[in-house]
Design an enzyme around this catalytic site. Structure first.
Site, PDB file in Angstrom:
ATOM      1  N   ARG A 182       0.885  -1.181   0.257  1.00  0.00           N
ATOM      2  CA  ARG A 182      -0.173   0.257  -0.381  1.00  0.00           C
ATOM      3  C   ARG A 182       0.863   1.246   0.119  1.00  0.00           C
ATOM      4  O   ARG A 182       0.494   2.262   0.030  1.00  0.00           O
ATOM      5  CB  ARG A 182      -1.193   0.107   0.997  1.00  0.00           C
ATOM      6  CG  ARG A 182      -2.060  -1.054   0.972  1.00  0.00           C
ATOM      7  CD  ARG A 182      -2.902  -1.346   2.374  1.00  0.00           C
ATOM      8  NE  ARG A 182      -2.545  -1.101   3.597  1.00  0.00           N
ATOM      9  CZ  ARG A 182      -2.756  -1.756   3.868  1.00  0.00           C
ATOM     10  NH1 ARG A 182      -3.214  -3.031   3.963  1.00  0.00           N
ATOM     11  NH2 ARG A 182      -1.803  -1.832   5.947  1.00  0.00           N
ATOM     12  N   ARG A 186       7.894   6.195  -5.645  1.00  0.00           N
ATOM     13  CA  ARG A 186       8.041   7.333  -6.910  1.00  0.00           C
ATOM     14  C   ARG A 186       8.895   8.197  -7.206  1.00  0.00           C
ATOM     15  O   ARG A 186       9.859   8.200  -5.736  1.00  0.00           O
ATOM     16  CB  ARG A 186       6.825   8.914  -6.421  1.00  0.00           C
ATOM     17  CG  ARG A 186       5.545   8.767  -6.170  1.00  0.00           C
ATOM     18  CD  ARG A 186       5.092   9.497  -5.521  1.00  0.00           C
ATOM     19  NE  ARG A 186       3.474   9.661  -5.342  1.00  0.00           N
ATOM     20  CZ  ARG A 186       2.685  10.115  -4.591  1.00  0.00           C
ATOM     21  NH1 ARG A 186       3.502  10.533  -3.689  1.00  0.00           N
ATOM     22  NH2 ARG A 186       1.598   9.626  -3.739  1.00  0.00           N
ATOM     23  N   ARG A 258      -4.221  -3.903  16.570  1.00  0.00           N
ATOM     24  CA  ARG A 258      -2.935  -2.589  17.899  1.00  0.00           C
ATOM     25  C   ARG A 258      -4.567  -1.307  17.843  1.00  0.00           C
ATOM     26  O   ARG A 258      -5.114  -1.315  16.917  1.00  0.00           O
ATOM     27  CB  ARG A 258      -2.142  -2.388  16.295  1.00  0.00           C
ATOM     28  CG  ARG A 258      -1.422  -3.071  16.062  1.00  0.00           C
ATOM     29  CD  ARG A 258      -0.560  -3.769  16.853  1.00  0.00           C
ATOM     30  NE  ARG A 258       0.531  -2.626  17.765  1.00  0.00           N
ATOM     31  CZ  ARG A 258       1.105  -3.125  18.827  1.00  0.00           C
ATOM     32  NH1 ARG A 258       1.288  -3.574  19.095  1.00  0.00           N
ATOM     33  NH2 ARG A 258       2.258  -1.837  19.020  1.00  0.00           N
ATOM     34  N   ARG A 288       3.892   9.071  15.598  1.00  0.00           N
ATOM     35  CA  ARG A 288       4.554  10.468  14.598  1.00  0.00           C
ATOM     36  C   ARG A 288       3.526  11.533  15.293  1.00  0.00           C
ATOM     37  O   ARG A 288       3.111  10.928  16.588  1.00  0.00           O
ATOM     38  CB  ARG A 288       3.055  10.071  13.513  1.00  0.00           C
ATOM     39  CG  ARG A 288       2.290   9.601  13.553  1.00  0.00           C
ATOM     40  CD  ARG A 288       0.946   9.074  12.435  1.00  0.00           C
ATOM     41  NE  ARG A 288       0.020   9.136  12.599  1.00  0.00           N
ATOM     42  CZ  ARG A 288      -1.419   8.636  11.639  1.00  0.00           C
ATOM     43  NH1 ARG A 288      -0.763   9.116  10.525  1.00  0.00           N
ATOM     44  NH2 ARG A 288      -2.530   8.576  12.135  1.00  0.00           N
ATOM     45  N   GLU A 311       1.342  10.042  19.004  1.00  0.00           N
ATOM     46  CA  GLU A 311       0.703   9.296  19.229  1.00  0.00           C
ATOM     47  C   GLU A 311       1.417   7.324  18.995  1.00  0.00           C
ATOM     48  O   GLU A 311       2.621   7.776  18.669  1.00  0.00           O
ATOM     49  CB  GLU A 311       0.138   8.842  17.589  1.00  0.00           C
ATOM     50  CG  GLU A 311      -1.062   8.077  16.879  1.00  0.00           C
ATOM     51  CD  GLU A 311      -1.408   8.126  15.669  1.00  0.00           C
ATOM     52  OE1 GLU A 311      -1.213   7.679  14.791  1.00  0.00           O
ATOM     53  OE2 GLU A 311      -2.069   9.634  15.487  1.00  0.00           O
ATOM     54  N   TYR A 359      -8.619  -4.687   6.529  1.00  0.00           N
ATOM     55  CA  TYR A 359      -7.872  -2.246   6.875  1.00  0.00           C
ATOM     56  C   TYR A 359      -8.811  -1.933   5.450  1.00  0.00           C
ATOM     57  O   TYR A 359      -7.906  -2.336   4.055  1.00  0.00           O
ATOM     58  CB  TYR A 359      -6.494  -2.995   6.642  1.00  0.00           C
ATOM     59  CG  TYR A 359      -6.250  -1.520   6.663  1.00  0.00           C
ATOM     60  CD1 TYR A 359      -5.005  -1.302   7.736  1.00  0.00           C
ATOM     61  CD2 TYR A 359      -5.792  -0.779   5.827  1.00  0.00           C
ATOM     62  CE1 TYR A 359      -5.051   0.694   8.105  1.00  0.00           C
ATOM     63  CE2 TYR A 359      -5.291   0.597   6.176  1.00  0.00           C
ATOM     64  CZ  TYR A 359      -4.692   1.246   7.056  1.00  0.00           C
ATOM     65  OH  TYR A 359      -4.424   2.466   7.174  1.00  0.00           O
ATOM     66  N   ASP A 361     -10.123   2.071   4.017  1.00  0.00           N
ATOM     67  CA  ASP A 361      -9.297   3.189   3.619  1.00  0.00           C
ATOM     68  C   ASP A 361     -11.314   3.857   3.936  1.00  0.00           C
ATOM     69  O   ASP A 361     -11.989   2.786   3.140  1.00  0.00           O
ATOM     70  CB  ASP A 361      -8.920   3.772   2.910  1.00  0.00           C
ATOM     71  CG  ASP A 361      -7.589   3.496   2.517  1.00  0.00           C
ATOM     72  OD1 ASP A 361      -7.243   3.916   3.566  1.00  0.00           O
ATOM     73  OD2 ASP A 361      -6.418   3.668   1.972  1.00  0.00           O
TER      74      ASP A 361
END
Length: 393
Positions: A182, A186, A258, A288, A311, A359, A361
């Protein structure tokens, strides 16, 4: 004789457990089809982990359970969310701190050149990373194998290994390779985290959007209402969006999740100059820092104060909010057993990230919720169309 009767299905009474995005979409679609829907949630608010709220001290729109950025290429899903919210274009950009230096994520040409102290062109960088990758004949099975084939040891050690161990709490060699697939790589200077056609935030937050989805005459909302596993006899069908294993009392054992904990702090002025900074070094305990004023720059807030969250990720314990399905090998084996039981459960439909232990989105959750509601409406319409055979007097 055959009584053709009416082909309009009689309204059903539906209980939807969970007022998050999936539950809200299913509820609205069923209500718009003429059914009566009760939506109940154990929390004090709607929108689940997408919940947003205005911080009373600063006026900043806060993502209470961590950042959610809407992104999709699905035209139907985009049309759906724009029915219920004014979607403001938003380009998510993430920075990473590793070994005392700041890098751009996702890994792009700038990241690669900065890490190696080079000035490579896209073609040169592509060949260089290919030369760093560890070759193999078999398809990679684990996250670690996939990473080493994908970007090589140095990029993996700098950006992925420590962060992954903190985020998932296990060795990367124990995680499935699909997790890394995922993550984009680039070979240009595009530092947008997502490359989908539609990337936006609801102007007034996700909770306001979900409230509009649930605002229908045939929907009744009940908050602070835990589900005890026994819908009343007046309920014709149950739509369950909570944890799949919890529905069955975890009698086969708990699935692994988690969870996240947030350490809120305020600073004067701009804390980090962007919405999200990842901390890749394993010795830093948090994964983060999110600065919420950057998620909604159109919201007027005092410039002298900023709300931030550190976090922390750890294994979900009883009573914790589950965020991410762990999906280790043991979980996948247990999941197949729970799914078999779910498929055999009459009068119950399981949907959403937790209800399907997947999972998802936000756009995928909405798409699956629309499909689920469509399938239920179609099935009940077929029931109404089936002729009833009765004896003539």
């Amino acid at each position: 004789m055959i009584d053709a009767g009416s082909t309009v299905p009689a309204p059903k009474r539906i209980l939807v457990v969970g007022a998050g995005l999936s539950g809200a979409v299913v509820a609205r679609e069923l209500a718009d089809a003429g059914h009566y829907v009760t939506v109940q949630d154990e929390r004090r608010h709607i929108a689940g982990n997408c919940h947003t709220e205005i911080d009373p001290r600063t006026g900043i729109l806060v993502h209470a359970y961590g950042p959610h950025i809407f992104h999709t290429d699905d035209a139907a899903v985009w049309a759906y969310v724009t029915r219920f919210a004014d979607m403001v274009p938003f380009r998510h950009r993430v920075k990473a701190v590793a070994a005392g230096r700041v890098y751009s994520l996702p890994i792009n040409l700038h990241t690669i050149n900065q890490l190696y102290g080079r000035a490579m062109t896209p073609c040169e960088a592509r060949h260089f990373i290919r030369s760093q990758a560890i070759a193999g004949d078999d398809a990679p099975v684990s996250f670690e194998e996939q990473a080493l084939r994908f970007v090589g040891p140095r990029v993996y050690e700098t950006f992925l290994r420590g962060y992954t161990r903190k985020q998932w709490g296990v060795e990367p060699s124990d995680l499935p390779a699909s997790i890394l697939k995922r993550l984009p790589l680039r070979f240009d200077y595009d530092d947008r985290y997502f490359d989908h056609r539609h990337q936006a935030m609801p102007r007034h937050g996700y909770t306001a959007m979900v409230a509009r989805i649930l605002d229908a005459p045939r929907i009744e909302l009940r908050l602070n209402a835990p589900f005890d596993g026994r819908p009343g006899p007046e309920i014709d069908h149950l739509v369950y969006t909570g944890p799949l294993d919890r529905y069955f009392g975890q009698d086969l054992g708990p699935l692994g999740y988690r969870t996240l904990e947030f350490e809120r702090f305020e600073v004067e002025g701009d804390a980090q100059g962007t919405a999200v900074v990842n901390f890749c070094d394993e010795e830093v305990p948090y994964t983060r820092v999110t600065e919420h004023r950057h998620f909604s720059p159109w919201v007027e807030a005092p410039p002298e104060r900023s709300v931030c969250f550190r976090e922390y990720s750890h294994s979900a314990r009883p009573g914790d909010i589950p965020y991410y399905p762990l999906r280790l090998l043991s979980d996948r084996k247990l999941l197949s057993r729970y799914r078999a039981r779910a498929e055999a459960e009459e009068g119950v439909t399981f949907v959403g990230r937790l209800g399907t232990y997947a999972y998802l989105d936000m756009d995928k959750a909405i798409a699956r919720a629309l499909e689920t509601a469509g399938a239920l409406n179609a099935a009940w319409a077929r029931e109404a169309e089936a002729p009833a055979f009765v004896h003539a007097p």
